[in-house]
Enzyme design. Structure first.
Site, mmCIF file in Angstrom:
data_model
loop_
_atom_site.group_PDB
_atom_site.id
_atom_site.type_symbol
_atom_site.label_atom_id
_atom_site.label_comp_id
_atom_site.label_asym_id
_atom_site.label_seq_id
_atom_site.Cartn_x
_atom_site.Cartn_y
_atom_site.Cartn_z
ATOM 1 N N ASP A 1 0.813 -1.271 0.320
ATOM 2 C CA ASP A 1 -0.028 0.010 0.223
ATOM 3 C C ASP A 1 0.740 1.845 -0.184
ATOM 4 O OD1 ASP A 1 -1.293 -2.286 1.326
ATOM 5 O OD2 ASP A 1 -3.385 -0.387 1.683
ATOM 6 N N HIS B 1 3.178 4.589 8.921
ATOM 7 C CA HIS B 1 3.658 2.761 8.668
ATOM 8 C C HIS B 1 5.399 2.108 8.220
ATOM 9 C CE1 HIS B 1 -0.138 2.609 8.859
ATOM 10 N NE2 HIS B 1 -0.777 3.354 8.098
#
Ligand code: Q9C
Ligand code: ZN
Length: 508
Positions: free
Chosen positions: A93, A136
């Site tokens: 992602d 992240h």
């Protein structure tokens, strides 16, 4: 000390997705543009101090990433479109662009600049508007639109440079900042709190370690706090409940020297990722509630947020509160939903061995039937841990739900040195209500009390409380009795038993 920094550079709008990918298409340059334009149009940008921004050095990036990973990302500006796509595929992602390496270095540099300006006292607090986001990304990996871990790097930098021993990272983005968790899970000097959409592990990034039992490892056990949301549609009430029942009690006990916020606004209403229902105004209040910690040293760093209007409004509410403006009116604060009650109870239960403020949870459930006497602390204000519990878990929740138009604070004897910081903190916290309209009446006072309260009334962050100690069982019983008496009228006072998941986990 006063003033708020706004750190921004248009350069960070100069990269975007170059191919079709439904997962990544929401992460656009407009995110930064609309946020900055909204701040300008509300006159907030010009009220902030601005500082030139710089790229982070390699040495700084290596504080949280491996040499191999840095070398790999360093090649991306020279790759062809096809090569970029292939490079991207090894991660989850995220996308790359020939200019993203440059922007990622700027994002880290901007975050470090913010921390430096706050730590050296040039400003009290501030916000960095950055792209790409950071929470992240991991030692060896890009992930979830993130390339370098802006906040984690800045925290390590702050530890090293200013010799800090307690940093609090609050991650109110709707995704779990697993990169931050991995970076500090064995480190007791960095307390990481994250709430995130989880839905019993059916939401990205689908990790077992994002659940409430991810408490940290080794010496860092207890210093990682995960609050998973198992339903979408969480509201202002659920967010406030989480702050009052989990984050703030722990934060006051931890007594940080610096607070960093992974400020993703995908936790606001209208966001295509979060699907939550909290209004942009809530971020003014969340900001306010953190402004009295760490002498007001608060650094807010943008992470996610993908609904342009919700994002822009939330950024404005945050900056406006950092500047010291009165907090906005919150519509209808009431009961948290059942799922939120359950998550909060599980976090409190799993952390009761690490934090004094959660020590008496089990006992309370037994004693509630017995004692229903009026709240009266046998140990009075000498037990400061219980007083803070009463403030955070009883008084503030009711006050927020009541939503007063004016706060009148009547202080009785406020003479001992011990009490002044507590009253000053209370005064600061209460200014989140009634748009800051507070009237303080001192009955008996000393110069010290007057000075302390005056500082809080005029917008200074509350003073540090130092170690609070463990709350006394008898005071906590009295508090719980009072909560039991009041909970039918005040939704924010509700609690639930631990869920079966927790019971399974807790078995020896
Ligand atoms: N619909 C940040 O907010 N995609 N990153 C999830 C599920 C990844 C979010 C797909 C979202 C990454 C900084
Ligand atoms: Zn996010």
């Amino acid at each position: 000390m006063s003033g708020s920094a706004l750190i921004y550079d248009k350069e960070m709008t100069r990269y975007k997705l170059l191919w079709t990918d439904p997962v990544c298409e929401i992460e656009t340059p407009e995110r930064l543009m609309v946020s900055y334009e909204a701040l300008k149009s509300k006159g907030l940008e010009q009220r902030c101090e601005s500082f030139p921004i710089r790229e982070a050095t390699e040495e700084e990036i290596l504080l949280a990433h491996s040499k191999e990973y840095l070398e790999a990302v360093k090649q991306t500006p020279h790759l062809s479109l096809e090569e970029l796509r292939t490079f991207t595929q090894q991660y989850s992602d995220v996308y790359f662009h020939p200019n993203i390496y440059h922007c990622a270095k700027m994002a880290v540099g901007a975050t470090i600049q913010l921390v430096d300006n706050v730590m050296t006292g040039k400003v009290r607090n501030g916000m960095a508007l950055v792209r790409p986001p950071g929470h992240h990304s991991q030692r060896n990996a890009a992930n979830g639109f993130c390339v370098f871990n802006n906040v984690a790097i800045a925290a390590v930098h702050a530890k090293n440079h200013y010799n800090l021993s307690r940093i609090l990272i609050v991650d109110w983005d709707i995704h779990h900042g697993q990169g931050v968790q991995y970076c500090f899970e064995e480190d007791p000097s960095v307390l990481y709190f994250s709430w995130h959409r989880y839905e019993h592990r059916s939401f990205w990034p689908y990790l077992a370690e994002s659940d409430f039992d991810g408490v940290g490892k080794g010496k860092g056990a207890g210093f990682n706090i995960n609050l998973p949301w198992n339903k979408v549609g969480m509201t202002n009430s659920d967010y406030l409940y989480a702050f009052f029942q989990v984050l703030l009690p722990v934060a006051y006990e931890f007594d940080p020297e610096l607070v960093l916020i992974c400020a993703g606004f995908d936790s606001a209403i209208g966001d295509p990722e979060g699907h939550m229902c909290a209004s942009p105004e809530i971020f003014g209040h969340l900001t306010h509630l953190l402004m009295s910690l760490a002498k007001g040293r608060l650094c807010v760093v943008l992470e996610g947020g993908y609904n342009m209007s919700s994002l822009a409004q939330s950024v404005c509410q945050t900056v406006q509160t950092l500047l010291g403006d009165p907090t906005p009116v919150l519509a209808s604060v009431g009961s948290p939903c059942h799922s939120a009650l359950e998550s909060v109870q599980n976090v409190r239960a799993v952390h009761q061995n690490y934090w004094n403020c959660f020590k008496h949870i089990g006992e309370q459930e037994l004693l509630c039937v017995r004692s229903l006497s009026f709240l009266h602390f046998p140990q009075g204000l000498h037990d400061r841990a219980s007083v803070m519990q009463a403030v955070l878990c009883l008084l503030l929740p009711m006050a927020y739900e009541f939503d007063p138009g004016l706060v009148v604070q009547v202080l009785g004897k406020c003479n001992s040195k011990q009490e002044v910081p507590i009253w000053a903190q209370l005064t600061s916290l209460l200014q989140g209500l009634a748009q800051g309209k507070t009237l303080a009446l001192l009955q008996v006072s000393t110069d010290m009390a007057r000075a302390g309260l005056w500082a809080s009334l005029s917008g200074s962050p509350g003073p540090s409380l130092g170690p609070l100690g463990t709350p006394l069982a008898e005071n906590m019983e009295a508090l719980e009795a009072q909560r039991q008496r009041l909970k039918s009228q005040w939704g924010l006072l509700l609690k639930t038993g631990v869920s079966s998941i927790f019971n399974d986990f807790a078995k020896p």
